[in-house]
Design an enzyme around this catalytic site. Structure first.
Site: not given
Ligand code: ADP
Ligand code: MG
Length: 383
Positions: A35, A125, A127, A172, A224
């Site tokens: 959304t 989640l 990251s 996010d 997406y």
């Molecule tokens: P999500 O946000 O759902 O976890 P994304 O594909 O949007 O997935 O983001 C993941 C990417 O963010 C990883 O491939 C990496 O490039 C970066 N990333 C996330 N956490 C870390 C970390 N602790 N150290 C280095 N890069 C990270």
């Molecule tokens: Mg992401």
């Protein structure tokens, strides 16, 4: 991940302790999926899992980046050379934030960064947002920029959209920047107005499980973009700025007017999903968290059947949990893998976890990672 541990590693890498240590969490979206790029409603809450960054300023235009989770050597960039596009590795997320801040007119003259994160990557989640927001908050603090949390979120979104090149919405980053412990965040993605909605599961004898299917989603991938383009086409066909403008009680009439078989289910998902967010807010405000279970389950059916972004692993989590007596369950995040959430009575958690693990084994799927999600604090300074 302790602040001290991250600060100690920073000192090893760079020869002196950091000026400070900051944290920003990952998030789970309780309800309101796909959304956010339709100007609609979302309702995430922050996880206890977080990115922790130790940061010091530099004055020589150099940006040094190191992640405990990547294991590379220290990356060294020049802030003047930062530019979107091109082949980027993980450093694009923090570098993109520096770029976005400088684009917005803030004089960032360099930084040393070491970070470590407990947010699982690629599990839906967020990251990536945790990584962006922790850097943005650290630089805001160190450089005395005085930016509001929603402004930091906006800049981080810009970093991810333009610098990294991933077309994500604003949810996010806002969740990571703005969530409060014990609450879910109701966010209107049109005007970015937000409300903290009490979401104290434990007090009600409830638990919320996150089941990471370990199926990696390709978030910046074509599916997406296709959904997003389909929603934009739907809005154009209906003559509105965004699907947010189609009221729930006007849905049938809108669908009848659309006359595009492929767009109809997309529009139906977005309009009904906004209504589900509003219903969830009302139920939580009325102090009835149990009653949101069926709303979550309805949301899953809509994502599976109308938006068509579920996958066998996510469906198996939901079906198994519901068969085992869960109050509600749905996939969460972008789709095609990642995680599902399960709302359950505290007393059912063990049997439900076992049932999902056994169902995955029986189906020949990779074992899922199951953990409990407690609504936690948003980004903050640790030291
Ligand atoms: P999500 O946000 O759902 O976890 P994304 O594909 O949007 O997935 O983001 C993941 C990417 O963010 C990883 O491939 C990496 O490039 C970066 N990333 C996330 N956490 C870390 C970390 N602790 N150290 C280095 N890069 C990270
Ligand atoms: Mg992401």
């Amino acid at each position: 991940m302790g602040a001290q541990q991250v600060a100690d590693r920073f000192a090893e890498l760079y020869g002196a302790g950091p000026e400070g240590v900051w944290a920003a969490p990952g998030r789970v979206n309780l309800i309101g999926e796909h959304t956010d790029y339709n100007d609609g409603f979302v309702m995430p809450f922050a996880l206890p899992h977080q990115a922790v960054a130790a940061v010091s300023r530099r004055t020589d235009g150099v940006l040094r980046l190191h992640s405990a989770d990547i294991g590379d050597s220290v990356a060294e960039l020049r802030v003047d050379d930062l530019a979107p596009g091109g082949d980027h590795d993980w450093t694009a997320y923090p570098a993109g934030v520096v770029w976005a801040l400088r684009e917005a007119g803030h004089a960032i003259t360099g930084a040393d960064v070491h970070l470590a994160s407990t947010v699982p990557t690629g599990a839906g989640l967020s990251s990536s947002a945790a990584l962006e927001v922790v850097i943005a908050l650290a630089l805001d603090d160190l450089y005395g920029l005085g930016l509001r949390r929603w402004q930091l979120a906006r800049l981080c979104q810009r970093a991810e959209n333009v610098y990294v090149g991933a077309p994500t919405g604003i949810m996010d980053q806002t969740a990571s920047a703005c969530c409060e412990a014990g609450h879910a965040l109701f966010l209107d993605t049109r005007d970015l107005s937000q409300r903290q909605i009490p979401f104290d599961l434990a007090a009600g004898g409830l638990r919320l499980l996150v089941v990471d299917t370990q199926v990696k989603h390709a978030h910046s991938g074509g599916e997406y973009g296709k959904r997003r383009a389909g929603c934009e086409k739907g809005a154009a066909l209906l003559g509105v700025d965004a699907l947010r403008d189609i009221p729930y009680d006007g849905l049938d009439a809108a669908l009848a007017r659309l006359g595009d078989e492929e767009i109809v289910p997309l529009v139906r998902h977005v309009v009904t999903e906004n209504e589900r967010v509003e219903r969830t807010v009302a139920l939580l405000r009325a102090g009835d968290p149990r009653a949101i279970g069926p709303v979550l389950t309805e949301g899953h059916a809509s994502l599976r059947d109308d938006f068509r972004i579920s996958c066998p692993e996510l469906d198996l989590v939901v079906d198994t949990a519901l068969a085992g007596g869960a109050l509600g369950a749905r996939m969460t995040g972008g789709g095609f893998g990642g995680s599902a959430i399960v709302l359950a009575e505290a007393t059912d958690v063990e049997t439900l976890t076992k049932a999902v693990e056994e169902a995955f084994a029986a189906a020949g799927f990779t074992a899922p990672r199951v953990f409990e999600a407690v609504p936690s604090a948003g980004a903050r300074r640790l030291a």
